[in-house]
Design an enzyme around this catalytic site. Structure first.
Site, PDB file in Angstrom:
ATOM      1  N   ASP A 230     -10.485   2.016   3.106  1.00  0.00           N
ATOM      2  CA  ASP A 230     -10.723   1.306   4.380  1.00  0.00           C
ATOM      3  C   ASP A 230     -11.513   2.189   5.367  1.00  0.00           C
ATOM      4  O   ASP A 230     -12.483   1.735   5.976  1.00  0.00           O
ATOM      5  CB  ASP A 230      -9.389   0.905   5.037  1.00  0.00           C
ATOM      6  CG  ASP A 230      -8.700  -0.229   4.285  1.00  0.00           C
ATOM      7  OD1 ASP A 230      -9.405  -1.068   3.702  1.00  0.00           O
ATOM      8  OD2 ASP A 230      -7.459  -0.266   4.280  1.00  0.00           O
TER       9      ASP A 230
ATOM     10  N   LYS B 122       0.812  -1.231   0.000  1.00  0.00           N
ATOM     11  CA  LYS B 122       0.000   0.000   0.000  1.00  0.00           C
ATOM     12  C   LYS B 122       0.846   1.283   0.000  1.00  0.00           C
ATOM     13  O   LYS B 122       0.477   2.265  -0.622  1.00  0.00           O
ATOM     14  CB  LYS B 122      -0.939   0.004   1.206  1.00  0.00           C
ATOM     15  CG  LYS B 122      -2.040  -1.054   1.125  1.00  0.00           C
ATOM     16  CD  LYS B 122      -2.931  -0.982   2.368  1.00  0.00           C
ATOM     17  CE  LYS B 122      -4.097  -1.937   2.260  1.00  0.00           C
ATOM     18  NZ  LYS B 122      -5.004  -1.833   3.411  1.00  0.00           N
TER      19      LYS B 122
HETATM   20  P1  NAD Z   1      -1.358  -3.624  11.477  1.00  0.00           P
HETATM   21  O1  NAD Z   1      -0.345  -4.703  11.632  1.00  0.00           O
HETATM   22  O2  NAD Z   1      -1.091  -2.480  10.553  1.00  0.00           O
HETATM   23  O3  NAD Z   1      -1.662  -2.995  12.934  1.00  0.00           O
HETATM   24  C1  NAD Z   1      -1.783  -3.827  14.062  1.00  0.00           C
HETATM   25  C2  NAD Z   1      -2.258  -2.996  15.273  1.00  0.00           C
HETATM   26  O4  NAD Z   1      -2.625  -3.907  16.317  1.00  0.00           O
HETATM   27  C3  NAD Z   1      -1.183  -2.085  15.852  1.00  0.00           C
HETATM   28  O5  NAD Z   1      -1.808  -0.886  16.309  1.00  0.00           O
HETATM   29  C4  NAD Z   1      -0.651  -2.890  17.047  1.00  0.00           C
HETATM   30  O6  NAD Z   1      -0.105  -2.078  18.037  1.00  0.00           O
HETATM   31  C5  NAD Z   1      -1.935  -3.550  17.514  1.00  0.00           C
HETATM   32  N1  NAD Z   1      -1.752  -4.782  18.292  1.00  0.00           N
HETATM   33  C6  NAD Z   1      -1.125  -5.912  17.877  1.00  0.00           C
HETATM   34  N2  NAD Z   1      -1.201  -6.831  18.867  1.00  0.00           N
HETATM   35  C7  NAD Z   1      -1.890  -6.269  19.900  1.00  0.00           C
HETATM   36  C8  NAD Z   1      -2.284  -6.708  21.188  1.00  0.00           C
HETATM   37  N3  NAD Z   1      -1.991  -7.936  21.632  1.00  0.00           N
HETATM   38  N4  NAD Z   1      -2.978  -5.853  21.970  1.00  0.00           N
HETATM   39  C9  NAD Z   1      -3.292  -4.616  21.525  1.00  0.00           C
HETATM   40  N5  NAD Z   1      -2.935  -4.146  20.323  1.00  0.00           N
HETATM   41  C10 NAD Z   1      -2.247  -4.958  19.523  1.00  0.00           C
HETATM   42  O7  NAD Z   1      -2.709  -4.370  11.097  1.00  0.00           O
HETATM   43  P2  NAD Z   1      -3.947  -3.817  10.234  1.00  0.00           P
HETATM   44  O8  NAD Z   1      -3.686  -4.047   8.790  1.00  0.00           O
HETATM   45  O9  NAD Z   1      -4.278  -2.443  10.711  1.00  0.00           O
HETATM   46  O10 NAD Z   1      -5.080  -4.852  10.690  1.00  0.00           O
HETATM   47  C11 NAD Z   1      -5.653  -4.789  11.990  1.00  0.00           C
HETATM   48  C12 NAD Z   1      -6.950  -5.595  11.986  1.00  0.00           C
HETATM   49  O11 NAD Z   1      -7.864  -4.952  11.101  1.00  0.00           O
HETATM   50  C13 NAD Z   1      -6.810  -7.035  11.450  1.00  0.00           C
HETATM   51  O12 NAD Z   1      -7.641  -7.861  12.240  1.00  0.00           O
HETATM   52  C14 NAD Z   1      -7.363  -6.945  10.036  1.00  0.00           C
HETATM   53  O13 NAD Z   1      -7.916  -8.166   9.591  1.00  0.00           O
HETATM   54  C15 NAD Z   1      -8.449  -5.905  10.233  1.00  0.00           C
HETATM   55  N6  NAD Z   1      -8.858  -5.194   8.989  1.00  0.00           N
HETATM   56  C16 NAD Z   1     -10.169  -5.230   8.685  1.00  0.00           C
HETATM   57  C17 NAD Z   1     -10.617  -4.585   7.553  1.00  0.00           C
HETATM   58  C18 NAD Z   1     -12.082  -4.651   7.201  1.00  0.00           C
HETATM   59  O14 NAD Z   1     -12.441  -4.270   6.079  1.00  0.00           O
HETATM   60  N7  NAD Z   1     -12.928  -5.090   8.112  1.00  0.00           N
HETATM   61  C19 NAD Z   1      -9.724  -3.852   6.742  1.00  0.00           C
HETATM   62  C20 NAD Z   1      -8.359  -3.807   7.099  1.00  0.00           C
HETATM   63  C21 NAD Z   1      -7.947  -4.496   8.252  1.00  0.00           C
END
Ligand code: NAD
Length: 268
Positions: free
Chosen positions: A83, A47
């Site tokens: 998103d 991205k």
């Molecule tokens: P990312 O890796 O960019 O970010 C991860 C985040 O989670 C960070 O802020 C990190 O600090 C936090 N984190 C990780 N482990 C943690 C814990 N044990 N306790 C608290 N915080 C914790 O990931 P992302 O791409 O932002 O994805 C995050 C979630 O969003 C995933 O579950 C992904 O599937 C979901 N997502 C959903 C959609 C949708 O359309 N519904 C779109 C994008 C991402």
């Protein structure tokens, strides 16, 4: 979903998956012009590289520095990120707007940043970001700094997730609580960032971006506590795709028909 939309609307198109490495993104972008590919989606980890290779970026993509949707108009490539839009559209589909709202968001990664930026652009009153003090924390601080310049009417604050007293205080004043972290996602189904269930109130809206499982522990417990709305991430996934579809076709995705189709075919 995109192919379903093309068929339903009579668009002469096909949506295909290509495995592109991060270092190949500039070459792929060139081939979009050469092959006259009208649009595409981009997923992790490409991205940011995609954003660096666009001719123009949407305001949200510019602020986030990432794109998940590219539109080709006569060889000029426009980068968008849907998103955050998908998150806001899903809330709207459930009768909730973000304008004037106080929002608490867990997370500082890709999904969380997109939601924070979109909510600020859409007129949220305040955004309180809680994240563990991991490498993502600095990104939350940087988002807050950028938004203080771009959307000064929206107050953005960043807190350590370990500060439980602050979390309680902020949630007590919030209209909407969002989890945009990996907490609750498979294989961490047992993890919820709301340890004290008394924080849930009937007038609090609770939303999770996690869609696997469809209902996280946080959403389940919010429902049990009587929150007026508690939703998982499946709707956000649908609406971010619908927003991308509209960007490359100019048409509305037939979302209701698609959801019915998906339910009927889910276990086939
Ligand atoms: P990312 O890796 O960019 O970010 C991860 C985040 O989670 C960070 O802020 C990190 O600090 C936090 N984190 C990780 N482990 C943690 C814990 N044990 N306790 C608290 N915080 C914790 O990931 P992302 O791409 O932002 O994805 C995050 C979630 O969003 C995933 O579950 C992904 O599937 C979901 N997502 C959903 C959609 C949708 O359309 N519904 C779109 C994008 C991402």
């Amino acid at each position: 979903m995109q192919n379903y939309g093309f068929q339903a609307c009579g668009v002469d198109g096909a949506y295909l998956a290509f495995d592109i490495k991060e270092e190949e993104v500039p070459e792929f972008v060139k081939s979009m012009r050469l092959l006259n590919i009208q649009g595409c989606n981009v997923t992790m980890p490409n991205k940011t590289a995609a954003a660096q290779n666009m001719d123009e970026l949407s305001p949200a993509a510019e602020l986030i520095g990432a794109v998940n949707t590219i539109v080709n108009r006569d060889g000029k490539l426009y980068g968008h990120i849907t998103d955050g839009e998908g998150f806001v559209a899903n809330l709207k589909d459930h009768g909730i707007g973000v304008e004037g709202k106080d929002i608490v968001i867990f997370g500082a990664g890709g999904a969380a940043t997109a939601i924070q930026v979109q909510c600020a652009l859409d007129g949220a009153e305040s955004i309180s970001i809680f994240n563990p003090k991991d490498p993502f924390f600095a990104r939350a601080e940087s988002t807050a700094e950028k938004l203080s310049k771009e959307t000064p009417d929206c107050k953005v604050s960043v807190f350590d997730l370990a500060d439980e007293a602050k979390l309680k205080e902020e949630v007590a004043n919030a209209d909407i609580l969002v989890n945009a972290t990996l907490a609750g996602m498979k294989p961490h189904e047992e993890l919820t960032l709301i340890k004290d269930k008394s924080m849930f109130r009937p007038d609090l809206v609770v939303a999770d971006v996690v869609y696997n499982p469809a209902e996280t522990r946080m959403v389940k417990e919010a429902k049990e506590a009587g929150c007026k709305l508690a939703i998982g991430g499946k709707g956000m996934l649908l609406w971010q795709g619908a927003a991308a579809y509209k960007l490359y076709t100019g048409l509305e995705m037939p979302t209701a028909e698609y959801q019915k189709f998906q339910e009927e075919n889910e276990n086939k």
